[in-house]
Design a protein around this motif. Structure first.
Motif, PDB file in Angstrom:
ATOM      1  N   SER A  98       0.839  -1.192   0.000  1.00 56.68           N
ATOM      2  CA  SER A  98       0.000   0.000   0.000  1.00 56.68           C
ATOM      3  C   SER A  98       0.878   1.248   0.000  1.00 56.68           C
ATOM      4  CB  SER A  98      -0.891  -0.019   1.244  1.00 56.68           C
ATOM      5  OG  SER A  98      -1.694   1.126   1.290  1.00 56.68           O
ATOM      6  N   GLY A  99       0.644   2.132  -0.970  1.00 54.74           N
ATOM      7  CA  GLY A  99       1.426   3.364  -1.083  1.00 54.74           C
ATOM      8  C   GLY A  99       1.179   4.290   0.090  1.00 54.74           C
ATOM      9  N   GLU A 100       2.257   4.799   0.684  1.00 49.70           N
ATOM     10  CA  GLU A 100       2.140   5.708   1.823  1.00 49.70           C
ATOM     11  C   GLU A 100       2.327   7.163   1.417  1.00 49.70           C
ATOM     12  OE1 GLU A 100       3.323   3.210   5.712  1.00 49.70           O
ATOM     13  OE2 GLU A 100       4.991   4.219   4.742  1.00 49.70           O
ATOM     14  N   ASN A 101       2.844   7.393   0.218  1.00 47.80           N
ATOM     15  CA  ASN A 101       3.058   8.763  -0.229  1.00 47.80           C
ATOM     16  C   ASN A 101       3.001   8.811  -1.747  1.00 47.80           C
ATOM     17  OD1 ASN A 101       5.439   7.570  -1.063  1.00 47.80           O
ATOM     18  ND2 ASN A 101       6.780   8.897   0.118  1.00 47.80           N
ATOM     19  N   SER A 102       2.964  10.025  -2.286  1.00 48.63           N
ATOM     20  CA  SER A 102       3.085  10.143  -3.732  1.00 48.63           C
ATOM     21  C   SER A 102       4.573  10.060  -4.058  1.00 48.63           C
ATOM     22  CB  SER A 102       2.482  11.463  -4.211  1.00 48.63           C
ATOM     23  OG  SER A 102       3.104  12.544  -3.553  1.00 48.63           O
ATOM     24  N   ALA A 103       4.882   9.774  -5.282  1.00 50.64           N
ATOM     25  CA  ALA A 103       6.276   9.595  -5.666  1.00 50.64           C
ATOM     26  C   ALA A 103       7.068  10.884  -5.459  1.00 50.64           C
ATOM     27  CB  ALA A 103       6.359   9.147  -7.122  1.00 50.64           C
ATOM     28  N   SER A 104       8.204  10.766  -4.765  1.00 51.53           N
ATOM     29  CA  SER A 104       9.089  11.911  -4.533  1.00 51.53           C
ATOM     30  C   SER A 104      10.135  11.956  -5.639  1.00 51.53           C
ATOM     31  CB  SER A 104       9.813  11.762  -3.196  1.00 51.53           C
ATOM     32  OG  SER A 104       8.895  11.635  -2.155  1.00 51.53           O
ATOM     33  N   PRO A 105      10.385  13.135  -6.195  1.00 47.38           N
ATOM     34  CA  PRO A 105      11.404  13.218  -7.251  1.00 47.38           C
ATOM     35  C   PRO A 105      12.807  13.016  -6.693  1.00 47.38           C
ATOM     36  CG  PRO A 105      10.591  15.404  -6.701  1.00 47.38           C
ATOM     37  CD  PRO A 105       9.762  14.420  -5.916  1.00 47.38           C
ATOM     38  N   ILE A 106      13.660  12.438  -7.505  1.00 49.34           N
ATOM     39  CA  ILE A 106      15.070  12.283  -7.177  1.00 49.34           C
ATOM     40  C   ILE A 106      15.837  13.118  -8.197  1.00 49.34           C
ATOM     41  CG2 ILE A 106      17.016  10.669  -6.995  1.00 49.34           C
ATOM     42  CD1 ILE A 106      14.904   8.504  -6.306  1.00 49.34           C
ATOM     43  N   PHE A 107      16.687  13.983  -7.698  1.00 47.61           N
ATOM     44  CA  PHE A 107      17.424  14.900  -8.551  1.00 47.61           C
ATOM     45  C   PHE A 107      18.814  14.363  -8.860  1.00 47.61           C
ATOM     46  CE2 PHE A 107      14.452  17.425  -5.962  1.00 47.61           C
ATOM     47  CZ  PHE A 107      13.654  17.930  -6.987  1.00 47.61           C
ATOM     48  N   THR A 114      17.723  18.524 -12.077  1.00 41.73           N
ATOM     49  CA  THR A 114      17.110  17.713 -13.118  1.00 41.73           C
ATOM     50  C   THR A 114      16.538  16.460 -12.465  1.00 41.73           C
ATOM     51  OG1 THR A 114      18.760  18.484 -14.700  1.00 41.73           O
ATOM     52  CG2 THR A 114      17.520  16.492 -15.291  1.00 41.73           C
ATOM     53  N   ILE A 115      15.267  16.172 -12.703  1.00 39.91           N
ATOM     54  CA  ILE A 115      14.642  14.971 -12.146  1.00 39.91           C
ATOM     55  C   ILE A 115      15.100  13.757 -12.951  1.00 39.91           C
ATOM     56  CG2 ILE A 115      12.476  13.759 -11.692  1.00 39.91           C
ATOM     57  CD1 ILE A 115      11.172  16.514 -11.278  1.00 39.91           C
ATOM     58  N   ILE A 116      15.737  12.802 -12.247  1.00 40.99           N
ATOM     59  CA  ILE A 116      16.216  11.591 -12.923  1.00 40.99           C
ATOM     60  C   ILE A 116      15.358  10.374 -12.603  1.00 40.99           C
ATOM     61  CG2 ILE A 116      18.589  12.401 -13.160  1.00 40.99           C
ATOM     62  CD1 ILE A 116      19.300  10.688 -10.678  1.00 40.99           C
ATOM     63  N   GLY A 117      14.497  10.484 -11.592  1.00 36.74           N
ATOM     64  CA  GLY A 117      13.638   9.369 -11.229  1.00 36.74           C
ATOM     65  C   GLY A 117      12.779   9.717 -10.039  1.00 36.74           C
ATOM     66  N   TYR A 118      12.128   8.666  -9.500  1.00 41.82           N
ATOM     67  CA  TYR A 118      11.179   8.855  -8.408  1.00 41.82           C
ATOM     68  C   TYR A 118      11.312   7.726  -7.392  1.00 41.82           C
ATOM     69  CZ  TYR A 118       9.195  11.948 -11.871  1.00 41.82           C
ATOM     70  OH  TYR A 118       9.032  12.943 -12.799  1.00 41.82           O
ATOM     71  N   CYS A 119      10.908   8.038  -6.168  1.00 45.94           N
ATOM     72  CA  CYS A 119      10.873   7.031  -5.116  1.00 45.94           C
ATOM     73  C   CYS A 119       9.508   7.102  -4.435  1.00 45.94           C
ATOM     74  CB  CYS A 119      11.978   7.277  -4.091  1.00 45.94           C
ATOM     75  SG  CYS A 119      11.942   6.085  -2.722  1.00 45.94           S
ATOM     76  N   HIS A 144      12.875   8.376 -14.551  1.00 51.50           N
ATOM     77  CA  HIS A 144      12.099   9.389 -15.266  1.00 51.50           C
ATOM     78  C   HIS A 144      11.890   8.896 -16.697  1.00 51.50           C
ATOM     79  CE1 HIS A 144      11.313  13.195 -17.356  1.00 51.50           C
ATOM     80  NE2 HIS A 144      10.840  13.605 -16.188  1.00 51.50           N
ATOM     81  N   GLN A 145      10.773   9.261 -17.302  1.00 56.41           N
ATOM     82  CA  GLN A 145      10.438   8.812 -18.665  1.00 56.41           C
ATOM     83  C   GLN A 145      11.578   9.021 -19.654  1.00 56.41           C
ATOM     84  OE1 GLN A 145       7.649   6.643 -18.198  1.00 56.41           O
ATOM     85  NE2 GLN A 145       7.642   7.199 -20.338  1.00 56.41           N
ATOM     86  N   ASP A 146      12.303  10.131 -19.528  1.00 59.57           N
ATOM     87  CA  ASP A 146      13.395  10.419 -20.469  1.00 59.57           C
ATOM     88  C   ASP A 146      14.490   9.360 -20.416  1.00 59.57           C
ATOM     89  OD1 ASP A 146      11.991  12.697 -21.068  1.00 59.57           O
ATOM     90  OD2 ASP A 146      13.345  14.070 -20.012  1.00 59.57           O
TER      91      ASP A 146
END
Length: 187
Positions: A98-107, A114-119, A144-146
């Motif tokens: 169960s997700g506890e938060n929305s995805a946090s960006p990783i720079f 620059t956002i390279i992904g999410y956690c 990240h999609q890119d």
């Protein structure tokens, strides 16, 4: 120990990667590039094994994290097509991540925003098994999609998997308070 022997790392070496480093491992995995395979293993975290079975099988140690590549399982809609929804059921006992938060960006770095992904943080939930409900934590890393263009297999995520030490401490504190209350009532 389980079928994954943690002693495969050199003596004195611990795997303590930063979030951007974990995303680098994921990038290598989905693009078919070489990486140190003893650090991040393949395991179906959305499959039939329960979290405690995974923990035992891969030699989990309290206070330490295990790292896995796992494939996301997309749900199908009524017409049989894959949907954007991810099925995060786990094990055979009706558990779910169960997700506890929305995805946090990783720079990329502290100065390069620059956002390279999410956690995203997940907790194991299963009210039918109260002894395990909330006992397991998983951080799911995605690129990240890119970064997934021209990937060999873009359905992979990297997961950091551990026991919920906060829950353990809370349960211990609750037990101590109950014992203290009982002593007060008997005196």
């Amino acid at each position: 120990m389980g079928s994954h022997d943690r002693s495969l790392l050199p003596v004195g070496v611990r795997f303590r990667p930063t979030d951007p480093q974990l995303l680098q491992y994921l990038h290598w995995k989905i693009h078919g590039q070489p990486y140190f395979k003893r650090a991040v293993l393949d395991c179906d975290l959305y499959g039939e094994m329960e979290p405690w079975e995974i923990w035992l099988r891969f030699g989990g140690i309290d206070g330490e994290d295990l790292y896995f590549f796992t494939k996301l399982k997309r749900s199908t809609n009524n017409s049989g097509r894959l949907s954007a929804h991810i099925n995060r059921k786990v094990g055979l006992a009706n558990g779910t991540w169960s997700g506890e938060n929305s995805a946090s960006p990783i720079f990329a770095t502290k100065t390069d925003k620059t956002i390279i992904g999410y956690c995203k943080r997940f907790r194991y939930e299963n009210v039918q098994l109260p002894e395990h409900h909330g006992e397991w934590i998983m951080h799911e890393y995605s690129l990240h999609q890119d970064s997934i263009q021209q990937a060999v297999d873009s359905d992979y995520v990297l997961c950091r998997f551990k026991k919920n030490e906060r829950l353990k401490r809370k349960l211990q504190k609750d037990l101590e308070e109950q014992q203290l209350s009982k002593r007060r009532m008997t005196t």
